[in-house]
Design an enzyme around this catalytic site. Structure first.
Site, mmCIF file in Angstrom:
data_model
loop_
_atom_site.group_PDB
_atom_site.id
_atom_site.type_symbol
_atom_site.label_atom_id
_atom_site.label_comp_id
_atom_site.label_asym_id
_atom_site.label_seq_id
_atom_site.Cartn_x
_atom_site.Cartn_y
_atom_site.Cartn_z
ATOM 1 N N THR A 1 2.570 22.588 9.711
ATOM 2 C CA THR A 1 0.739 20.959 9.317
ATOM 3 C C THR A 1 0.492 20.661 10.315
ATOM 4 O O THR A 1 1.131 20.973 11.507
ATOM 5 C CB THR A 1 1.712 19.902 8.374
ATOM 6 N N GLY A 2 -0.869 20.478 10.652
ATOM 7 C CA GLY A 2 -1.616 20.009 11.967
ATOM 8 C C GLY A 2 -2.700 20.771 11.646
ATOM 9 O O GLY A 2 -3.006 20.872 9.902
ATOM 10 N N GLY B 1 -5.399 22.987 11.038
ATOM 11 C CA GLY B 1 -4.910 24.526 10.199
ATOM 12 C C GLY B 1 -5.910 25.741 11.140
ATOM 13 O O GLY B 1 -6.016 26.615 11.018
ATOM 14 N N THR C 1 -0.108 18.746 6.202
ATOM 15 C CA THR C 1 0.035 18.828 4.672
ATOM 16 C C THR C 1 0.998 18.580 4.064
ATOM 17 O O THR C 1 2.361 18.658 5.299
ATOM 18 C CB THR C 1 -0.056 20.985 4.774
ATOM 19 N N ARG D 1 -14.145 24.489 2.745
ATOM 20 C CA ARG D 1 -13.526 24.388 4.197
ATOM 21 C C ARG D 1 -11.663 24.458 3.303
ATOM 22 O O ARG D 1 -11.279 24.008 2.948
ATOM 23 C CB ARG D 1 -13.463 23.320 4.776
ATOM 24 N N VAL D 2 -11.214 25.365 4.145
ATOM 25 C CA VAL D 2 -9.740 25.890 4.087
ATOM 26 C C VAL D 2 -8.687 26.452 5.026
ATOM 27 O O VAL D 2 -9.858 26.522 6.313
ATOM 28 C CB VAL D 2 -9.456 27.930 3.179
ATOM 29 N N GLY D 3 -7.905 26.450 5.066
ATOM 30 C CA GLY D 3 -6.819 25.586 6.414
ATOM 31 C C GLY D 3 -5.977 26.937 6.370
ATOM 32 O O GLY D 3 -6.408 28.315 5.440
ATOM 33 N N ASP D 4 -5.075 26.654 7.270
ATOM 34 C CA ASP D 4 -3.663 27.803 7.147
ATOM 35 C C ASP D 4 -2.828 27.230 5.767
ATOM 36 O O ASP D 4 -2.341 28.715 5.949
ATOM 37 C CB ASP D 4 -3.191 26.926 8.452
#
Lengths: 314, 314
Positions: free
Chosen positions: B202-203, B205, B151, B179-182
């Site tokens: 970043t990483g 999520g 990210t 799909r949604v991450g952080d």
């Protein structure tokens, strides 16, 4: 000690249904799932699950999340249509290694793949309510009253000492399609750590997502504050800060249950919460904000509850 | 003092382009938007914007957020297709009173209503990469290597003392649709308070959304820790706790910039970040994790940067 707490009067139904499971030794995860599913199924709770409130284009889109306080696994969905029990999908997602938070079509496909029952969630009653609001908007030219955004949240502590939290909502009435609130966002809408406690939120998601108050409350409990002190400090300090920095503050209501079974509530609007613990039968409480960020808590009478059900079924 | 910091080598492009705006006195919000837009536009950064990585069904879905550190206003989008600059839409959303977080179709409609340019974001190169991964999955029967989830995050502090943060990503390569991450989640993927500082992540999520570390870092700075101490404490304490409670820990990389212009990085994998401040010209740093949660930071040489661009353009 075991116990559970849920938001709004509607939580009474879930607490009455699921607290016996706690007494029988079932897991906090099962209890949260069963309590919220019962509330999602009930057609007259207008902001959750079946019979929930439509968005600006007359569609019912729901958000939900589940968190396991032992391993911090989270499952969440947002902007989903026609899933009978969002909380069950959220919990199933919490058991995946990745792809734990799914939105819209992708979430609906996951639910289908996993064998969850599809269900038309929009009711004639909700459509009628939406049509009335549309007419009101057309008449007044304004879409200010985004009222009706009550999220059901349940926090549970089981006999094994494990904790879980779940949330479910149809979000803001008349929201923009695709709008997501705080309910599926960890830290902001909910947080749980079995070694500390669990906290959950309901109110104006757009303001509540501006700070992870649920998480912050647990940090304060960890630092030595009681559950009530911690919740008050986290909630009202931010309410004051937001007023100062942003000029306006929406509705903020929170419930908390610590790992010893003590519970608390903080709110800046009239609010209700339902509780059952090893020491206390299912009870609905009315919470009324007072001056100086205090809240007057009184048990709801049978008469109050009866009038509530009459009102929502009208 | 003014300054900015961004994640990964790709941030160099954004920092070089936008740091002159800081020197000219432009707002942190403008600087974040311009820096991230430049990165979204560049076709060879494979996990952000144009040329980003497709999901499991070969579609490119993006997540982004923007936060204003003065008034805590947030805008975020997730699971969106064919928006040229997600960060510009996020920033616009942060100026609304409600409906600040939109997903999927609803977010795309908002972008269109607001006049943002639609753009086919999937490139021939990204499709080829997806086809290769599909073949690999078919051959091995496993979908373990969800690599490629970088990210871009940028935190900026302007001459007026205002801070802002932005994020943009195509998320996990081969992710489940929706799909949604952080990255769009406040507290977890980013947080900023102009009186304290800004932090971004970043990483993986799915693991980073398990705790609002960005927010927690600012709380620790507020409590008196330096930006580096605060970030180390928040990140590595949770990395250890997650290992203990969940058995596995994904990739965690964070950047922070405090309101006095001091910056920090914490990471459990090889990572890079780019910085420019009133006192320091744009510089890319390489961060390599060492034993005892320490990180070795070295300036990237011109040779390293040249090889990086050669590699990504191959």
């Amino acid at each position: 000690m075991y116990g559970m707490i849920g938001t709004w009067s509607m939580a009474t139904l879930g607490v009455e249904k699921a607290s016996p499971l706690l007494a029988q030794g079932q897991s906090s995860g099962d209890v949260v799932e069963e309590a919220i599913s019962a509330i999602e199924d009930y057609p007259y709770f207008k902001s959750v699950g079946y019979g929930g409130l439509p968005n600006a284009i007359g569609e019912l889109e729901m958000d939900s999340a589940f968190m396991n306080g032992d391993d911090f696994q989270i499952g969440a969905i947002a902007g989903v249509k026609d899933i009978a029990n969002p909380i069950r999908v959220s919990r199933r997602l919490s058991q995946e290694r990745v792809n734990n938070f799914l939105v819209a079509q992708g979430a609906q496909e996951y639910a289908k793949e996993q064998g969850f029952e599809p269900k038309t969630m929009l009711t004639a009653r909700a459509i009628r309510r939406w049509e009335e609001r549309q007419a009101e908007v057309a008449r007044t030219g304004r879409l200010t009253p985004y009222d009706g955004h009550d999220t059901v949240c349940v926090v549970a502590l089981d006999q094994q000492g494990s904790m879980a939290v779940g949330t479910s909502t149809s979000g803001l009435f008349m929201k923009h399609p695709g709008r997501v609130g705080d309910s599926p966002q960890a830290g902001n809408g909910f947080y749980v750590d079995s070694e500390i406690g669990g906290v959950a939120a309901t109110g104006l998601g757009e303001d509540m997502m501006k700070r992870p108050i649920c998480f912050e409350t647990l940090q304060l409990i960890r630092a030595g504050y009681s559950v009530q002190e911690a919740l008050d400090r986290a909630v009202y300090n931010f309410v004051d800060l937001l007023k100062e920095r942003n000029g306006q503050v929406g509705e903020f209501s929170y419930i908390a249950l610590d790992h010893t079974g003590h519970y608390a509530c903080a709110t800046n609007v009239d609010f209700q919460f339902a509780v059952a613990t090893e020491l206390e039968k299912p009870q609905l409480y009315l919470a009324q904000p007072q001056a100086q960020h205090e809240v007057k808590i009184t048990p709801a009478s049978q008469q109050w509850i009866k009038e509530y059900y009459t009102r929502i079924q009208q």
